[in-house]
Design an enzyme around this catalytic site. Structure first.
Site, PDB file in Angstrom:
ATOM      1  N   GLU A 295      95.899  34.923  33.222  1.00  0.00           N
ATOM      2  CA  GLU A 295      95.962  35.163  34.347  1.00  0.00           C
ATOM      3  C   GLU A 295      95.858  33.988  35.800  1.00  0.00           C
ATOM      4  OE1 GLU A 295      94.130  37.892  35.091  1.00  0.00           O
ATOM      5  OE2 GLU A 295      94.650  38.875  33.888  1.00  0.00           O
TER       6      GLU A 295
HETATM    7  N1  LIG Z   1      92.830  34.431  37.740  1.00  0.00           N
HETATM    8  C1  LIG Z   1      91.709  33.783  37.148  1.00  0.00           C
HETATM    9  O1  LIG Z   1      91.390  34.284  37.384  1.00  0.00           O
HETATM   10  C2  LIG Z   1      92.505  32.244  38.169  1.00  0.00           C
HETATM   11  C3  LIG Z   1      90.547  31.736  36.864  1.00  0.00           C
HETATM   12  C4  LIG Z   1      91.274  29.930  37.851  1.00  0.00           C
HETATM   13  C5  LIG Z   1      91.840  29.475  37.774  1.00  0.00           C
HETATM   14  N2  LIG Z   1      92.876  29.920  38.407  1.00  0.00           N
HETATM   15  C6  LIG Z   1      94.195  29.543  38.326  1.00  0.00           C
HETATM   16  O2  LIG Z   1      94.194  27.710  37.596  1.00  0.00           O
HETATM   17  C7  LIG Z   1      94.341  26.985  38.172  1.00  0.00           C
HETATM   18  C8  LIG Z   1      94.430  25.666  38.563  1.00  0.00           C
HETATM   19  O3  LIG Z   1      93.970  25.190  37.221  1.00  0.00           O
HETATM   20  P1  LIG Z   1      94.686  23.762  36.071  1.00  0.00           P
HETATM   21  O4  LIG Z   1      95.027  23.563  37.639  1.00  0.00           O
HETATM   22  O5  LIG Z   1      94.430  24.135  35.039  1.00  0.00           O
HETATM   23  O6  LIG Z   1      95.571  25.149  36.170  1.00  0.00           O
HETATM   24  P2  LIG Z   1      96.972  24.588  35.072  1.00  0.00           P
HETATM   25  O7  LIG Z   1      97.856  25.577  35.116  1.00  0.00           O
HETATM   26  O8  LIG Z   1      97.990  23.224  35.875  1.00  0.00           O
HETATM   27  O9  LIG Z   1      96.396  24.443  34.077  1.00  0.00           O
HETATM   28  C9  LIG Z   1      95.682  25.798  32.968  1.00  0.00           C
HETATM   29  C10 LIG Z   1      95.857  25.204  31.825  1.00  0.00           C
HETATM   30  O10 LIG Z   1      97.281  25.149  31.036  1.00  0.00           O
HETATM   31  C11 LIG Z   1      98.169  24.314  30.661  1.00  0.00           C
HETATM   32  N3  LIG Z   1      99.217  23.716  30.684  1.00  0.00           N
HETATM   33  C12 LIG Z   1      99.406  22.755  31.614  1.00  0.00           C
HETATM   34  N4  LIG Z   1     100.726  22.761  31.006  1.00  0.00           N
HETATM   35  C13 LIG Z   1     101.090  23.517  30.428  1.00  0.00           C
HETATM   36  C14 LIG Z   1     102.492  24.995  30.004  1.00  0.00           C
HETATM   37  N5  LIG Z   1     103.275  23.909  30.287  1.00  0.00           N
HETATM   38  N6  LIG Z   1     101.945  24.368  29.045  1.00  0.00           N
HETATM   39  C15 LIG Z   1     101.536  25.102  28.588  1.00  0.00           C
HETATM   40  N7  LIG Z   1     100.095  25.369  28.600  1.00  0.00           N
HETATM   41  C16 LIG Z   1      99.732  24.324  29.355  1.00  0.00           C
HETATM   42  C17 LIG Z   1      96.451  22.654  30.842  1.00  0.00           C
HETATM   43  O11 LIG Z   1      96.014  21.614  30.632  1.00  0.00           O
HETATM   44  C18 LIG Z   1      94.985  23.888  31.405  1.00  0.00           C
HETATM   45  O12 LIG Z   1      94.330  24.129  30.322  1.00  0.00           O
HETATM   46  C19 LIG Z   1      94.625  27.140  40.352  1.00  0.00           C
HETATM   47  O13 LIG Z   1      96.114  28.233  40.718  1.00  0.00           O
HETATM   48  C20 LIG Z   1      93.460  29.039  39.993  1.00  0.00           C
HETATM   49  O14 LIG Z   1      93.855  29.691  40.556  1.00  0.00           O
HETATM   50  C21 LIG Z   1      92.702  31.208  38.078  1.00  0.00           C
END
Ligand SMILES: NC(=O)c1ccc[n+]([C@@H]2O[C@H](COP(=O)([O-])OP(=O)(O)OC[C@H]3O[C@@H](n4cnc5c(N)ncnc54)[C@H](O)[C@@H]3O)[C@@H](O)[C@H]2O)c1
Ligand SMILES: N[C@@H](CCC=O)C(=O)O
Length: 525
Positions: A295
């Site tokens: 997501e």
């Molecule tokens: N569609 C939805 O339901 C939904 C809901 C909430 C947030 N979001 C999205 O999430 C984003 C904001 O959240 P964020 O800043 O935590 O996102 P992010 O992608 O930076 O991180 C999300 C998670 O992934 C982990 N992560 C980071 N790099 C990784 C890698 N290379 N491999 C595996 N895991 C890794 C992070 O530690 C964290 O736990 C925004 O883009 C927002 O739109 C989407």
């Protein structure tokens, strides 16, 4: 009737958790007490817990209060690859018994956890205020949603575990049963650090899987608090393994691990696509196709036509764009308004902007809080600079670190082209772009012009246009004459199209199926 189905009938029907009314003096007092209590716990260290055993590492992650960056909310240990590997092994050990535990019993752990969080709601609200800078109302909505996920998925599991409808034929007894997948990696974001983490984790375990939970590095303390609740309700060791760590290390290592059967991720598009790519490649010793639930982001739009209630539209635009500082995947970061009412809507929005108070969200009067961290602040400020060449700045535009936290004024640009960068890229901060449309058709075309497709709103009194939008406004969650944020569990199953992800519809009846596989047995009689 199966035992699961019998249980289902004795649990009261699902109801959304009501929000706390902080205008009541009693509730305001309780919130102040909770903020004080939680403040006294600042700086505590939380261990990695694998198979019930505690681990510390040399490398630590400090969770900072974004409203006051000199306050350390808590410290967690940062996992190594060895610990990540151990976590997968321990999760498989626990899977042996957990996957055979009756569904009603697994569901009971969720219901007990929901009750404990409900009893400590103010305390959980306070943690969210401090750790991720949510105002009181946003924090409480996050905690309510977490309770809802636990209650909803517990009931859903009983439904999935009960007899499934299949066609009957003479001479054979046939049955379809849903069984778990195995060990999963749960990788949630920081922006709904309780609700989304709880939803993703509880769905995975109630279906009989065991998990390695790697919380986001900006919100590991609230994750540790949830983990403590699950231990308190007696969840067997190893069902959830608590493994804070960097995205790059634990995240990628876990995603590639041959013994990880599924990955449930919520976060940015770039990381989601990276996981999709890594998970697709079979590793030596891997005997399954990894399942991924991804997501991701949004570039959501609020569309206003000339027939709309313009006051309601202006209110919806402000709340959708700036609620929780625009740090929601559902945030309405584009206001697409038809030219006949464009100037009036902007005027009405600006009137409302004057009333917004920004500051440390431990104080109830501050509606707008900080953005999550320094790098996010820098990214948003860079977009504000880009915006200055792409439109006319009509509100805000400055960072306010002088307030002691990562504050950015809510910022509005008008006359932005539909294909400008600030109209196409997810910024994830308090930045709104006004885009003028020729007419309703043009507005709809612009709304669909990004690579995302998560949420959207249409303000209109024209029934024909509303019906057209149902067909043509291509988003997973479409709202009419209301804001485009604030989906409720069970009521608005949530998930988006295109680059917004796999449309898992969290909080809906299809969600648990993503953590299960169906097995059919057929016996000659
Ligand atoms: N569609 C939805 O339901 C939904 C809901 C909430 C947030 N979001 C999205 O999430 C984003 C904001 O959240 P964020 O800043 O935590 O996102 P992010 O992608 O930076 O991180 C999300 C998670 O992934 C982990 N992560 C980071 N790099 C990784 C890698 N290379 N491999 C595996 N895991 C890794 C992070 O530690 C964290 O736990 C925004 O883009 C927002 O739109 C989407
Ligand atoms: N489900 C939330 C958004 C989650 C993403 O950040 C909403 O509907 O506003």
């Amino acid at each position: 009737m199966s035992y699961e189905a019998t249980h289902w009938t004795i649990i009261p029907p699902f109801k959304n958790e009501p929000p706390v009314n902080f205008d009541l003096p009693e509730n305001e007092k309780r919130m102040h007490e909770a903020l004080e209590k939680v403040y006294k716990e600042f700086g505590r260290e939380y261990d990695i817990v694998i198979g019930g055993k505690h681990y510390k590492t040399e490398k630590k992650i400090r969770s900072i209060n974004p409203s006051k960056f000199d306050e350390v909310v808590g410290i967690v240990n940062s996992a190594t690859e060895e610990l990540a590997d151990l976590a997968v092994q321990e999760a498989w050990k626990a899977y042996e018994t957990w996957s055979r535990t009756p569904a009603w019993k697994r569901a009971e752990y969720l219901l007990k956890a929901a009750q404990l969080i409900r009893e400590r709601k103010f305390e959980f609200d306070a943690w969210l205020v401090y750790e991720v800078g949510k105002n009181w109302i946003e924090a409480d909505a996050d905690v309510s949603e977490a309770i809802d996920f636990l209650e909803f998925y517990a009931r859903e599991m009983l439904r999935y575990a009960s007899e499934q409808p299949i066609v009957r034929i003479p001479g054979e007894y046939n049955e379809l049963r849903y069984i778990p997948l195995g060990v999963g990696a749960i990788i949630p974001p920081w922006n709904f650090p309780l609700a989304i983490l709880v939803g993703m984790t509880s769905a995975a375990i109630v279906t009989g899987n065991t998990v390695v939970l790697k919380p986001a590095s900006d919100s590991p303390v609230i994750a540790a608090k949830f983990f403590e609740v699950m231990r308190e309700v007696g969840l067997p060791d190893g069902v959830i393994n608590f493994l804070p760590g960097s995205g790059a290390l634990a995240g990628e290592f876990l995603v590639k691990h041959p013994k990880v059967r599924f990955i449930s991720f919520t976060g940015s598009k770039d990381v989601g696509l990276r996981i999709h790519e890594l998970a697709a490649k079979p590793q030596p010793g891997q005997i399954w196709i990894k399942r991924t639930v991804l997501e991701m982001g949004g570039k959501d739009a609020v569309v206003v036509d000339e027939t709309a209630d313009l006051d309601a539209a202006a209110e919806g635009i402000v709340v959708s764009a700036f609620g929780y500082q625009g740090q929601k995947c559902s945030a309405g970061s584009r206001a697409i308004v038809v030219k006949d009412v464009y100037d009036i809507v902007i005027e009405k929005v600006l009137e409302r902007m004057k009333k917004i108070k920004m500051g440390d969200v431990r104080y109830k009067e501050n509606w707008l809080g900080p953005v999550i961290n320094k790098s996010s602040m820098e990214k948003i400020m860079a977009y504000i600079e880009i915006g200055k060449n792409e439109g006319q700045l009509i509100w805000g535009g400055n960072s306010r670190e002088d307030l002691g936290g990562y504050f950015i004024e809510p910022t509005i640009f008008k006359d932005v082209a539909w294909n400008a960068r600030i109209a196409q890229e997810e910024i994830f901060g308090p930045l709104l772009a006004f885009i003028k449309a020729e007419d309703f058709d043009d507005a709809l075309r612009i709304a669909n012009s990004t690579e995302y497709g998560l949420t959207g709103s249409l303000y209109s009194r024209d029934r024909t246009r509303i019906e057209r939008a149902k067909e043509e406004f291509h988003v997973g969650n479409l709202y009419f004459n209301r804001k485009c944020t604030g989906a409720l569990v069970g009521v608005h199953p949530f998930g988006g199209f295109n680059m917004s992800g796999t449309d898992s519809k969290a909080g809906g009846r299809d969600y648990l199926g993503l953590f299960l596989q169906a097995k059919v047995w057929s016996e000659k009689i």
